[in-house]
Design an enzyme around this catalytic site. Sequence first.
Site, PDB file in Angstrom:
ATOM      1  CB  SER A 194       7.759   2.482  19.166  1.00 55.34           C
ATOM      2  OG  SER A 194       8.791   2.785  18.275  1.00 55.34           O
ATOM      3  CG  ASN A 254      12.001   4.515  13.205  1.00 53.86           C
ATOM      4  OD1 ASN A 254      11.723   3.761  12.287  1.00 53.86           O
ATOM      5  ND2 ASN A 254      11.075   4.967  14.016  1.00 53.86           N
ATOM      6  CG  ASP A 255      11.163   5.095  17.551  1.00 54.19           C
ATOM      7  OD1 ASP A 255      11.746   5.910  16.836  1.00 54.19           O
ATOM      8  OD2 ASP A 255       9.962   5.185  17.828  1.00 54.19           O
ATOM      9  NE  ARG A 267       3.322   8.087  17.384  1.00 55.83           N
ATOM     10  CZ  ARG A 267       2.568   9.091  16.963  1.00 55.83           C
ATOM     11  NH1 ARG A 267       1.289   8.913  16.706  1.00 55.83           N
ATOM     12  NH2 ARG A 267       3.087  10.298  16.811  1.00 55.83           N
TER      13      ARG A 267
HETATM   14  C1  FRU Z   1       9.031   7.879  16.990  1.00 63.14           C
HETATM   15  C2  FRU Z   1       7.904   7.238  16.211  1.00 63.14           C
HETATM   16  C3  FRU Z   1       6.962   6.527  17.150  1.00 63.14           C
HETATM   17  C4  FRU Z   1       6.339   5.487  16.259  1.00 63.14           C
HETATM   18  C5  FRU Z   1       7.497   5.114  15.370  1.00 63.14           C
HETATM   19  C6  FRU Z   1       7.119   4.731  13.976  1.00 63.14           C
HETATM   20  O1  FRU Z   1      10.209   8.034  16.308  1.00 63.14           O
HETATM   21  O2  FRU Z   1       7.248   8.212  15.441  1.00 63.14           O
HETATM   22  O3  FRU Z   1       6.022   7.360  17.783  1.00 63.14           O
HETATM   23  O4  FRU Z   1       5.848   4.407  16.981  1.00 63.14           O
HETATM   24  O5  FRU Z   1       8.368   6.226  15.332  1.00 63.14           O
HETATM   25  O6  FRU Z   1       8.193   4.192  13.276  1.00 63.14           O
END
Ligand code: FRU
Length: 495
Positions: free
Chosen positions: A99, A38-39, A167
């Site tokens: 992240s 993901n991110d 976060r």
């Molecule tokens: C955004 C998120 C962030 C977090 C991460 C966890 O997509 O929810 O806030 O750090 O993904 O994978």
Amino acid sequence: MKSTTLQRARDFEARYSPFITPAERPVFHVSPMIGWMNDPNGFSVYKGEYHLFYQYNPYSTKWDTMHWGHVKTKDFIRWEWLPAVLAPDMPYDQNGCFSGSAIELPDGRQLLMYTGVRQSRRKNGKIQDRQTQCIAIGDGINYQKYDLNPVITAEDLPEGGSTQDFRDPKIWKDGDRYFAAIGNRPADGSGSILLYESKDCLKWTLDGVLASCHNQYGRMWECPDFFCLDGKDVLLVSPQEMNPIGLEFHAGNGTVCLIGTYDEKTRHQIRENVQAVDYGLDFYAPQTLLTPDGRRVMIAWMQNWETVNCQPNHIRYFGEMTLPRELSVRNGRLYQQPVRELEKYRGYQILYKNVQFSGSTSLGNVKGRVLDMTVQIRPAAENALYRTFKINVASDGEHSVTIRYKPENNTVRIDRTHSGFPHDIVSVRDFMVRPDGGRIKLRIVMDRHSIELFVNDGEQAATAMIYTDQNADAINFEADGSVVMDVEKYDLIMD
Ligand code: FRU
């Protein structure tokens, strides 16, 4: 020293990633070495190369306890996988390395700041997250977690700030000081971005609240980024639980760009304009870097949380990043264009000028699934505005993805209903474009499973994943009314 948890992830990558063939992957977009992505994290310049890390679960195509994966590139187009860098192997991050961002230190090492997640069970049986900010320092391949982690904790929150939703630190340097923008849920339950400051990037103090949501644009604001661009101070955030607003913001997880001026005294951004970042279906958690030649370049996760479990089974990894995009601010709005490096990968030019038609048409050699195509449209006669213009891509008679422009109400629609998704998901998005008497410029970049649309030289972008079989590569044009069209098309070739 590598922990056994990280070594296990690296061994798993080395053993299983070769089973995913290049033909299954995008050609020039980042995908995870294996498993789930993901991110984007830690998008940064380090020792003359661009590094990108990503939220990563190597072990399956579903989200789970987060690691950080790693890629690097010299030109934003040709990427190289590197071994995973962070694994959840310490008490303070045992439930995930969430992240964060990266910066080069004066001594030549690279510092990563990320959110460590630790869960505990409350007396009432509910699981509670505790999120803190942690550091790892390394050489571009191996990173050592800092002995004094976590470096920003509940004690550094303003009163009422949630320790469960704290976060995604984005760090930068200004003069001789480091700053970090971090997402938090304040007492009103919505989102805010906190600003922290440090002299050495290790010891941090709270400066204040850079921006607050007050439940106006969604709730918890994830993944902030804050930078100065073309004389404006720009804040990017990815809110959860948004309510739709007109055609500007859709429901759910969105991306919001707040343009304004940073007030040094109050440490607050004074807001002037708010807009969506991308108007399509798959775009979240963007992060930017500044290139040595002064360009602000953004990359984002080319997916959305609502549809993460909806891809067809034959895709053996999950997640892609968008193409890196060059940003600018003009007339109070954010513009974005594909990085100029993409043009080096263009093959022969196919050019058609002044094609007048009504009804439907297709053009010789205008087809493909890995391409860069610009279409310009205008009415055939001054006083005879056409009703709709459509480009159908990834077509084979049964399937197609449609870009539709309706000059009468200044909207563009992206519609992937017939793009091979085996689930009943949201597939259509409409958005407003600048009225210009039926003239519009549409640049489409496709890379096997994705389509990125840039309207009028970057005034708007709209992004969507499409899983249509790769043989569906026809392109045709439809006009209700009479139009004149120019088409410039290149295959994108990576040898
Ligand atoms: C955004 C998120 C962030 C977090 C991460 C966890 O997509 O929810 O806030 O750090 O993904 O994978």
